[in-house]
Enzyme design. Structure first.
Site, PDB file in Angstrom:
ATOM      1  N   TYR A 142      82.679  76.322  64.476  1.00  0.00           N
ATOM      2  CA  TYR A 142      83.785  76.385  63.519  1.00  0.00           C
ATOM      3  C   TYR A 142      84.928  77.260  64.039  1.00  0.00           C
ATOM      4  CZ  TYR A 142      80.603  74.342  60.010  1.00  0.00           C
ATOM      5  OH  TYR A 142      79.732  73.524  59.318  1.00  0.00           O
ATOM      6  N   LYS A 188      69.235  74.134  69.099  1.00  0.00           N
ATOM      7  CA  LYS A 188      69.121  72.817  69.732  1.00  0.00           C
ATOM      8  C   LYS A 188      69.059  73.051  71.250  1.00  0.00           C
ATOM      9  CE  LYS A 188      69.103  68.288  69.430  1.00  0.00           C
ATOM     10  NZ  LYS A 188      67.881  67.587  69.019  1.00  0.00           N
ATOM     11  N   ASP A 220      66.797  69.476  64.389  1.00  0.00           N
ATOM     12  CA  ASP A 220      66.432  68.184  63.787  1.00  0.00           C
ATOM     13  C   ASP A 220      65.033  68.265  63.181  1.00  0.00           C
ATOM     14  OD1 ASP A 220      65.781  68.585  66.446  1.00  0.00           O
ATOM     15  OD2 ASP A 220      66.107  66.517  67.083  1.00  0.00           O
ATOM     16  N   ASP A 244      74.884  75.992  57.833  1.00  0.00           N
ATOM     17  CA  ASP A 244      75.661  75.350  56.775  1.00  0.00           C
ATOM     18  C   ASP A 244      74.893  74.141  56.238  1.00  0.00           C
ATOM     19  OD1 ASP A 244      77.768  74.758  55.163  1.00  0.00           O
ATOM     20  OD2 ASP A 244      79.181  74.229  56.745  1.00  0.00           O
ATOM     21  N   ASP A 248      72.344  73.787  52.610  1.00  0.00           N
ATOM     22  CA  ASP A 248      72.599  72.786  51.560  1.00  0.00           C
ATOM     23  C   ASP A 248      71.339  71.961  51.314  1.00  0.00           C
ATOM     24  OD1 ASP A 248      75.244  73.522  51.225  1.00  0.00           O
ATOM     25  OD2 ASP A 248      75.974  71.455  51.217  1.00  0.00           O
TER      26      ASP A 248
END
Ligand code: NAD
Length: 355
Positions: A142, A188, A220, A244, A248
């Protein structure tokens, strides 16, 4: 009487509605715990852009830095989605986090016993879930450079430095020491060099916390494990974008995104805010769930102000409201005895505190 200066940033969409309810509850807890809150409102997001031409006016940063903590609602909405990137509400929020140096975003995902039926997962899978997601907040993709956009190409860069990983890792291990002493670091590393650095540095830092059991998981797989067996997690440590998304996902274990609070902390002032956005689809209707924001106010009392008794009172009042069957619209179909508005839910929680 202990006095605290709180900067209120209500923002856009449902922001003003849910922050007003958190203030109602803070005032209730103030009257029974000998506290006094001095509130100072500041602008951020689309509303700030409309008035000042800037989604993050300098005055907001100054006010925040002069206060004991910031209570924040949410920003954003379609109205501002076509503005140049730097004028958009989300850019204001990212800049705000960077200016305040809030590098650690703490997102508890706790399943209330009263709401085990509200999750899309089976009750036996989610009963007792108590996860703390520790998300790095001011680095990663970001914020990374270079980034850019032409007509046919868009690019962003995921970058972390050793120092950024060290400080968030310490934060996560210190939190784990007060919990079940388990950290799962999510990355990852099988594909991304930045993630391999993340994994190496987290492993190095873990040597200073021999009591904490560290595991690593690819993002994942973590997304899958969260719905397969969420109780395996205690603290999840991860970077900005992965955190993030995973938090959620974790919110749906709990029944509604309208329940989950967060704390963004660093070396200066902390920001306490629900994990959800400005929910433009329900703004102005008085139906938003204020519990995430009220619980964020509780986190503010606990972490920023050290007012543990007051924070406990709020948490207990939220549980009481839920166990008595009060539900806002998002949870109306789950064991509701009475469906209430945003403002009614705030008043019910405030009344339980005053009693
Ligand atoms: P959102 O979180 O605002 O809404 C997602 C869904 O959850 C919607 O259906 C909404 O009605 C529902 N919801 C959210 N909060 C709720 C609550 N308290 N009670 C009941 N239902 C609730 O996410 P979105 O729709 O992807 O984004 C809307 C805007 O919010 C966008 O402009 C986005 O950029 C912004 N946003 C802001 C923040 C923030 O301010 N921290 C975070 C995420 C998104």
């Amino acid at each position: 009487m202990r006095n605290y200066k709180i900067t209120l940033i209500k923002g856009d969409g449902i922001g003003p509605e849910i922050v007003d309810e958190a203030v109602k509850v803070l005032d209730a807890v103030a009257s029974c715990c000998e506290l006094h809150f001095e509130y100072d409102e500041a602008l951020m997001g689309g509303c700030a852009y409309d008035i000042t031409g800037d989604p993050l006016p300098q005055e907001t940063i100054t006010k925040a830095l002069q206060s004991d903590a910031v209570l924040f609602g949410a920003i954003g909405g379609e109205k501002w989605d076509t503005l140049p990137r730097e004028k958009r509400p989300e850019s204001g929020l990212l800049r705000f986090r960077k200016e305040l140096g809030v590098y650690a975003n703490l997102r508890p995902a706790v399943v209330y016993d009263e709401l085990v039926n509200a999750s899309s997962l089976k009750p036996e899978i989610i009963k007792g879930v108590d996860i703390m997601v520790v998300r790095e907040l001011i680095g990663g993709i970001y914020f990374g450079e270079p980034k850019g956009r032409t007509e046919d190409k868009g690019w962003n860069t995921m970058v972390y430095t050793r120092d950024e990983i060290v400080r968030i890792a310490h934060h996560a291990f210190q939190i784990a020491m007060k919990r079940d002493k388990r950290v799962c670091s999510v990355d990852k590393a099988n594909v991304l060099d930045v993630s391999q650095l993340w994994r190496d540095v987290v492993t190095e830092v873990s040597a200073q916390y021999p009591e904490v059991k560290l595991t690593h998981m690819y993002v994942d797989n973590a997304a899958m494990q969260l719905v397969l067996n969420p109780k395996q997690f205690d603290v999840i440590l991860t970077g900005n974008i992965f955190g993030d998304i995973l938090s959620d996902e974790a919110s749906m274990l709990c029944g509604s995104i309208g329940l989950l609070p967060s704390a963004s902390v660093g070396d200066k002032i902390g920001v306490y805010e629900p994990i959800h956005g400005s929910a433009p689809d329900i703004a102005g209707q008085g139906i938003a769930n204020p519990i995430a924001t009220i619980a964020s106010a509780s986190m503010m009392l606990r972490f920023a102000l050290g007012e543990i008794q007051a924070a406990d009172k709020i948490d207990n009042a939220i549980k009481k409201a839920l166990s008595e069957g009060y539900r806002t619209g998002d949870l109306a179909q789950f064991d509701a005895k009475e469906v209430c508005s945003t403002s009614e839910m705030g008043s019910i929680i405030a009344n339980y505190i005053e009693r």
